[in-house]
Design an enzyme around this catalytic site. Sequence first.
Site, PDB file in Angstrom:
ATOM      1  N   ASP A  67       0.830  -1.205   0.000  1.00 42.42           N
ATOM      2  CA  ASP A  67       0.000   0.000   0.000  1.00 42.42           C
ATOM      3  C   ASP A  67       0.864   1.254   0.000  1.00 42.42           C
ATOM      4  O   ASP A  67       2.087   1.172   0.119  1.00 42.42           O
ATOM      5  CB  ASP A  67      -0.969  -0.002   1.200  1.00 42.42           C
ATOM      6  N   ASN A 136      -6.904   0.093  14.315  1.00 39.73           N
ATOM      7  CA  ASN A 136      -8.338  -0.134  14.070  1.00 39.73           C
ATOM      8  C   ASN A 136      -8.594  -1.482  13.386  1.00 39.73           C
ATOM      9  O   ASN A 136      -9.687  -1.746  12.913  1.00 39.73           O
ATOM     10  CB  ASN A 136      -8.898   0.995  13.191  1.00 39.73           C
ATOM     11  N   HIS A 138      -7.100  -2.467  10.606  1.00 39.42           N
ATOM     12  CA  HIS A 138      -6.896  -2.493   9.147  1.00 39.42           C
ATOM     13  C   HIS A 138      -5.702  -3.384   8.789  1.00 39.42           C
ATOM     14  O   HIS A 138      -4.775  -3.563   9.582  1.00 39.42           O
ATOM     15  CB  HIS A 138      -6.769  -1.087   8.547  1.00 39.42           C
ATOM     16  N   GLU A 143      -9.592  -0.526   5.360  1.00 40.65           N
ATOM     17  CA  GLU A 143     -10.114   0.075   6.578  1.00 40.65           C
ATOM     18  C   GLU A 143     -11.430  -0.599   6.993  1.00 40.65           C
ATOM     19  O   GLU A 143     -12.059  -1.288   6.171  1.00 40.65           O
ATOM     20  CB  GLU A 143     -10.353   1.577   6.332  1.00 40.65           C
TER      21      GLU A 143
END
Length: 240
Positions: A67, A136, A138, A143
């Site tokens: 990414d 979180n 991810h 996400e």
Amino acid sequence: MKTHISPDYPQLCQAVAQNVIACVKTKPDALICIAGGDTPLGVFTALVEAQKQGRVDFSRTQFLGLDEWLGLGKADKGSCREMVWHHFFDKLTLREEQICFFDGLTHNPQAECQRVDRYIELHGPIDCIVLGIGMNGHIGFNEPGVSVDNTCHVIDLDAVTQAVSVKYFDTPREVKQGISLGLKTILAAKNIVVMASGEKKAAIVAQTVNHPASRDIPSTLVKTVAQASLYVDKAAASKL
Ligand code: F6R
């Protein structure tokens, strides 16, 4: 999901590096993908050391980027490209054609997604992928709430990801979007290593293991495939 608990971060990194080395030994032209971010930095060091000592040969291996922050390039300290090149690719002295990595400075993110998807069609599936876990849940920049059917895509970054991002950058950056491999591609990898270290990751590691698989916590989705394993140090495992 099989869980490996190492006593500390250096031993965790050696264990993950060993997994990658085993993959390259079985298949010298393997397609390998390793996340950016802080978690795999010790894995990069261990792999560079292994190549120096002749314990692995990456000369035929293909590397794929996971990414990138949209709008950032190699000159931006803390971009995925900057981190992965600085700690890994530059030290392995790879040839340019061995690497496929998102260009965060692209003016056409959709075309960039198509370019990387085409590369994966040609060279994939990924033989071994090493993922970190965001605070979180991810994985890559997939996400919470993301579709499991995505291949490469542009994604609006979650507020947690935007807040955490400041740790990577030496000057303030407004990062609103990322470009990432999608869950469809990630979960099709032949060997999936999810890696976490430190007490700050203990809560999300416990959720990853104990929460039913859900798009709300993308890291839980790795449990839906048999070839995934969790590698953690004692601190990250402390809430299991
Ligand atoms: C980075 C990436 C992210 C990180 C995750 C954990 O390329 O894909 O999913 O792996 O945010 O980041 P660190 O390792 O910095 O805690």
